[in-house]
Design an enzyme around this catalytic site. Structure first.
Site, PDB file in Angstrom:
ATOM      1  N   ASP A 149       0.768  -1.234   0.000  1.00  0.00           N
ATOM      2  CA  ASP A 149       0.000   0.000   0.000  1.00  0.00           C
ATOM      3  C   ASP A 149       0.806   1.296   0.000  1.00  0.00           C
ATOM      4  O   ASP A 149       0.589   2.171  -0.833  1.00  0.00           O
ATOM      5  CB  ASP A 149      -0.938   0.004   1.203  1.00  0.00           C
TER       6      ASP A 149
ATOM      7  N   CYS B  60      -2.663  -8.486  -2.493  1.00  0.00           N
ATOM      8  CA  CYS B  60      -3.960  -9.142  -2.317  1.00  0.00           C
ATOM      9  C   CYS B  60      -4.808  -9.037  -3.577  1.00  0.00           C
ATOM     10  O   CYS B  60      -4.837  -8.000  -4.244  1.00  0.00           O
ATOM     11  CB  CYS B  60      -4.694  -8.543  -1.128  1.00  0.00           C
TER      12      CYS B  60
ATOM     13  N   SER C  78      -9.332   1.165   3.964  1.00  0.00           N
ATOM     14  CA  SER C  78      -8.581   0.285   3.076  1.00  0.00           C
ATOM     15  C   SER C  78      -9.245   0.283   1.709  1.00  0.00           C
ATOM     16  O   SER C  78     -10.444   0.513   1.565  1.00  0.00           O
ATOM     17  CB  SER C  78      -8.577  -1.135   3.645  1.00  0.00           C
TER      18      SER C  78
END
Length: 554
Positions: free
Chosen positions: A124, A195, A470
């Site tokens: 991220d 992910c 998120s």
């Protein structure tokens, strides 16, 4: 080439004898001193799934650099896994890590006078931090994305990480057994890689490709694949060519390129965190991206690809459908096609040549999922400077909502209230003092958002916060409220029972209080007293800017 190379400052001349002696100690030979020195800026480590395979990727980059006549030298940055940092104090460190990644890469590139760099980026905050460093140092650079992990499978369907958190909510209300939950967690993340959803990691990889800083398809090429290793090797070769051509990040990451990236963000329903990271990158380039500019582009850009968590498709489906290059092809009439990329081709040239085999996963402009982009910027008396919502992840019946406030001073307080059954359907959760300064660190509210979805409260219950979310968040969740509560923003003045009105189509976020009442509360307001943090959090709390400009440390 000696006069053109920055590395000549440590390799050439009699006064550099000590420098050369040190380079001999790390294995360089005298002929290497006339060759371009290329930094391999890696985010490899053994704790982050998106990074654990990057040692092998970096080795392929080095092979490419050597094949093109350069000298590869590798160093690492830190890397935080936001998934593991969720729900505890660790999340306070995630956003500050972006600035540390940027600073550490800058320090290494400048102190050792590298001629160019290959950034092997991943999760991220790593990718935006590396992009900030590339813009700041401005030596010829190219990025290699870590690549997504394979999608998990549970009970015959594809799943990704956010599904596991939602299943936790289902378990808590008795809709699945502990054994079923354990089985899901074992199968959700089957390989290394970022992910398998359009969370922040894959969003930022896609935007890096849209910015022109990777070779085509790098963002979505699977982490564990021969194609990813070839991507890395080609990038290594291209890095040396960029040095010889003198093509720098600021030649690629122009204002036009940033607008292109913003359009791709809207078309793919990317993470709300992009609204923090793109302005921070622009700031390093000397530009300004306002929250209003995001909303303008969102209104002009159709939502074309509905990827988990907003939709049923995973990132491997997105890749098979043509990935970012197919999105560029679809968006080309709206893009600045003359924007240059590190491949040497323009955006238009790459887009016209792109494969687009599946127009169901990635739709054409005339058949979008929705006519507007995935994000919306809301304003009103509760968010005078703006707030962000991932519209693509909100059911249409919740685009307009009005309900009583339930106020919490931390995410943990809201989780306790949910477990105790104190959160009622139809209410608006207000989680404040979670902004860049108030947190400090602007934590993600992922744990509570996932539990709201898992318990089905998200179908009629909204959340408003000065924290962030998120990229895997879905549901009526509004974040980045600014000014934040810690500096006296209106969110600090809300009390339990106040009615909050959300109107996404009209871009409004208001508390139904008169100006006189707000003024009276403001006069009586006192900042929440929190323990003074130590270390990097103390520094971040004292130096963080508003989310309007990316919450960078200044």
């Amino acid at each position: 080439m000696e006069k053109e190379l920055r590395s000549a400052e440590i390799t050439q001349g009699s006064e550099r004898v000590a420098h050369r002696a040190l380079l001999f100690a790390v294995g360089l030979k005298r002929p290497d001193f006339a060759r371009p020195m290329v930094a391999i800026v890696n985010s490899w480590n053994e704790i982050v799934p998106g990074c654990v395979h990057l040692r092998g990727v970096a080795e392929e980059v080095k092979k490419g650099v050597r094949e093109a006549g350069g000298v590869p030298l590798e160093f690492n940055t830190i890397a935080v896994c936001d998934g593991m940092a969720q729900g505890h104090v660790g999340m306070s460190y995630s956003l500050p890590s972006r600035d540390v990644v940027a600073a550490s890469a800058e320090i290494m590139l400048q102190a050792h006078r590298f001629d160019g760099a290959v950034f092997v980026s991943s999760c991220d905050k790593i990718t935006p931090g590396m992009l900030m460093a590339a813009a700041r140092v401005d030596v010829p650079s190219i990025f290699v994305a870590a690549g997504p992990m394979a999608a998990g499978r549970y009970q015959g369907r594809k799943i990704a990480l956010p599904n596991t958190r939602e299943l936790a909510g289902a378990y808590q209300i008795g809709q699945m057994t502990a054994e079923e939950l354990a089985k899901a967690e074992e199968e959700a993340c089957p390989t290394p890689g970022t992910c398998a959803m359009m969370g922040t990691a894959n969003t930022m990889a896609c935007l890096t490709e849209a910015l022109g800083m990777t070779l085509p398809l790098s963002a979505t090429t699977p982490a564990v694949s021969p194609e990813k290793l070839e991507d890395a090797r080609r990038a290594g070769r291209r890095a040396v060519e960029l040095i010889r051509q003198g093509l720098r990040p600021r030649d690629v990451m122009t204002q036009a390129a940033l607008r292109n990236a913003m359009r791709v963000e809207m078309a793919i329903g990317g993470s709300t965190n992009a609204v923090l990271h793109l302005p921070a990158i622009a700031r390093e380039l000397g530009f300004e991206l306002s929250l209003d500019s995001f909303d303008t582009i969102s209104r002009e850009t159709p939502y074309l690809a509905s990827i988990n968590p907003s939709g049923v498709y995973t990132v491997d489906d997105f890749h098979d459908a043509g990935g970012v290059q197919a999105v560029l092809k679809a968006l080309l009439p709206l893009l600045d096609g003359d924007a240059l990329t590190v491949s040497g081709s323009t955006v238009a040239e790459l887009a016209r040549a792109a494969a687009w085999p599946d127009q169901t996963v990635i739709r054409p402009l005339d058949n979008p999922v929705r006519p507007e982009g995935g994000l919306s910027i809301l304003k009103g008396n509760l968010a005078p400077d703006g707030a962000v919502v991932k519209k693509s992840a909100v059911k249409t019946e919740m685009w307009v909502h009005r309900g009583p406030a339930l106020v919490f001073h931390s995410m943990e307080e809201s989780i306790i209230a949910l477990r105790e059954g104190r959160i009622k359907e139809g209410s608006v959760l207000v989680i404040r003092y979670e902004g860049p300064i108030g947190g400090p660190g602007m934590r993600e509210m992922q744990q509570i958002t996932a539990m709201l979805v898992g318990t089905r409260l998200a179908e009629r219950t909204a959340l408003v916060t000065d924290g962030r979310f998120s990229g895997s968040t879905r549901g009526p969740c509004i974040g980045h409220v600014t000014p934040e509560a810690a500096v006296g923003g209106p969110l600090a003045l809300v009390e339990d029972g106040d009615v909050i009105s959300i109107d996404i189509p009209n871009r409004r976020l208001d508390v139904e209080l008169s100006e006189a009442e707000l003024a009276a509360r403001r006069a009586a307001w006192k900042p929440l007293q929190k323990p003074i943090p130590r270390g990097i959090l103390s520094l971040f709390a004292r130096t963080a800017t508003s989310v309007k400009v990316g919450a960078v440390m200044e």
